[in-house]
Design an enzyme around this catalytic site. Structure first.
Site, PDB file in Angstrom:
ATOM      1  N   TYR A 123      -5.281   7.836  -6.516  1.00 17.32           N
ATOM      2  CA  TYR A 123      -4.193   7.029  -5.960  1.00 17.32           C
ATOM      3  C   TYR A 123      -4.487   6.706  -4.499  1.00 17.32           C
ATOM      4  O   TYR A 123      -4.420   5.545  -4.076  1.00 17.32           O
ATOM      5  CB  TYR A 123      -2.870   7.787  -6.076  1.00 17.32           C
ATOM      6  CG  TYR A 123      -1.724   7.096  -5.369  1.00 17.32           C
ATOM      7  CD1 TYR A 123      -1.099   5.994  -5.944  1.00 17.32           C
ATOM      8  CD2 TYR A 123      -1.276   7.529  -4.115  1.00 17.32           C
ATOM      9  CE1 TYR A 123      -0.058   5.345  -5.295  1.00 17.32           C
ATOM     10  CE2 TYR A 123      -0.235   6.891  -3.472  1.00 17.32           C
ATOM     11  CZ  TYR A 123       0.370   5.794  -4.061  1.00 17.32           C
ATOM     12  OH  TYR A 123       1.392   5.148  -3.417  1.00 17.32           O
ATOM     13  N   SER A 167       0.859  -1.177   0.000  1.00 14.98           N
ATOM     14  CA  SER A 167       0.000   0.000   0.000  1.00 14.98           C
ATOM     15  C   SER A 167       0.894   1.225   0.000  1.00 14.98           C
ATOM     16  O   SER A 167       1.838   1.323  -0.779  1.00 14.98           O
ATOM     17  CB  SER A 167      -0.935  -0.027   1.215  1.00 14.98           C
ATOM     18  OG  SER A 167      -1.771   1.098   1.235  1.00 14.98           O
ATOM     19  N   LYS A 201      -5.243   2.936  -2.528  1.00 15.89           N
ATOM     20  CA  LYS A 201      -4.467   2.419  -1.404  1.00 15.89           C
ATOM     21  C   LYS A 201      -5.341   2.208  -0.165  1.00 15.89           C
ATOM     22  O   LYS A 201      -5.137   1.254   0.596  1.00 15.89           O
ATOM     23  CB  LYS A 201      -3.299   3.359  -1.101  1.00 15.89           C
ATOM     24  CG  LYS A 201      -2.275   3.434  -2.223  1.00 15.89           C
ATOM     25  CD  LYS A 201      -1.750   2.050  -2.605  1.00 15.89           C
ATOM     26  CE  LYS A 201      -0.642   2.133  -3.634  1.00 15.89           C
ATOM     27  NZ  LYS A 201      -0.126   0.777  -4.000  1.00 15.89           N
TER      28      LYS A 201
END
Length: 279
Positions: free
Chosen positions: A145, A131, A149
């Site tokens: 993004y 992650s 994660k």
């Protein structure tokens, strides 16, 4: 099954490449997957370089099938492939947003589904999901993004609860800034994802200046490879692995004091904006 086997995605650069070399040096059989397979070092005894596009189902199936055919088992899967599709949340195309999720999240999900039957049969396995501190902290231009994660972390935690009964664990490594091509690609994307005459141009310039400075103080990819190895081999694994003190501090503030973290981001943005305009 005496030889330990690890499958690593995104193994042609940065942390994935360094992890492949580290595991090989420690005696593991490494199946290293990446689109730019020519960048993966060849080692007839330890590293098998395989073409892998985690956004392609056929490629994922071929990757796992090759490993099982050659090695017969998989001890550890490291879901490392990923990149930053940075840019204004309003202006990034849906095609690029979907590709961000396909690469950073759905690819890991599919590969994990493919290896779990073998891991259950052998009563052991470790899924290491790479992650980012960006799964907890955030900054402008990184909306999708950060979303991938955060999704990866929640999914990993649920998976861990489900598969622990079979001797399998699912854990997350959360790197901060790391010396690799990630920052260069994210900065490039932040500019290319703007529309013509974008209202976000000043913001992109400010964030670019701040991100560039942050990446210059990044740790070595080889240091993060050591964290990968710990997450893959520790007998009693943690759910989260962070490396630098600064990373741990930022994540703790973001989790426990979200208002303070948001104010800190705003202050930092004002600072970088001032620095950028004074040049």
């Amino acid at each position: 099954m005496n030889e330990k086997v690890v499958a690593i995605t995104g193994a042609s650069n940065g942390m994935g490449l360094e992890a492949a070399k580290l595991f090989a040096n420690k005696g593991w059989k490494v199946f290293a997957g990446a689109r730019r397979v020519e960048k993966i070092p060849r080692d007839a005894d330890r590293i098998v370089a395989l073409h892998l596009d985690v956004t392609n189902t056929d490629s994922n199936h071929a990757f796992v099938t090759h490993i099982l055919k050659e090695a017969g088992h998989i001890d550890v899967l490291i879901n490392n492939a990923g990149y930053g599709e940075y840019g204004p949340a309003e202006e990034i195309s849906m095609t690029k947003i979907r590709n961000q999720f396909e690469t950073n999240f759905f690819g890991a999900v599919e590969l994990t589904q493919l290896v779990l039957p073998t891991m259950r049969a052998q009563n052991y396995g470790r899924i290491v999901n790479i992650s980012s501190i960006g799964g907890d902290v955030y900054m402008p231009l990184g909306a999708y993004y950060h979303a991938t994660k955060a999704a990866l972390q929640q999914w990993s935690d649920v998976l861990d609860l489900e598969v622990a009964q079979f001797g399998i664990r699912s854990v997350c490594v959360q790197p901060g800034g790391t010396q690799s091509s990630w920052g260069t690609i994210a900065l490039k994307n932040s500019h290319s994802n703007m529309r013509e005459n974008s209202a976000y141009q000043p913001l992109v310039d400010t964030v670019s200046a701040g991100l560039d400075r942050f990446m210059q103080r990044s740790v070595k990819a080889s240091d993060l490879a050591e964290v990968f190895y710990k997450a893959a081999t520790e007998l009693k694994p943690s759910l989260r692995y962070l490396h630098a003190f600064g990373d741990k501090f930022m994540v703790n503030v973001a989790r426990r004091h979200p208002k303070i973290f948001r104010k800190a981001i705003i202050i930092a943005m004002r600072y970088f904006e001032k620095q950028n305009t004074s040049k």
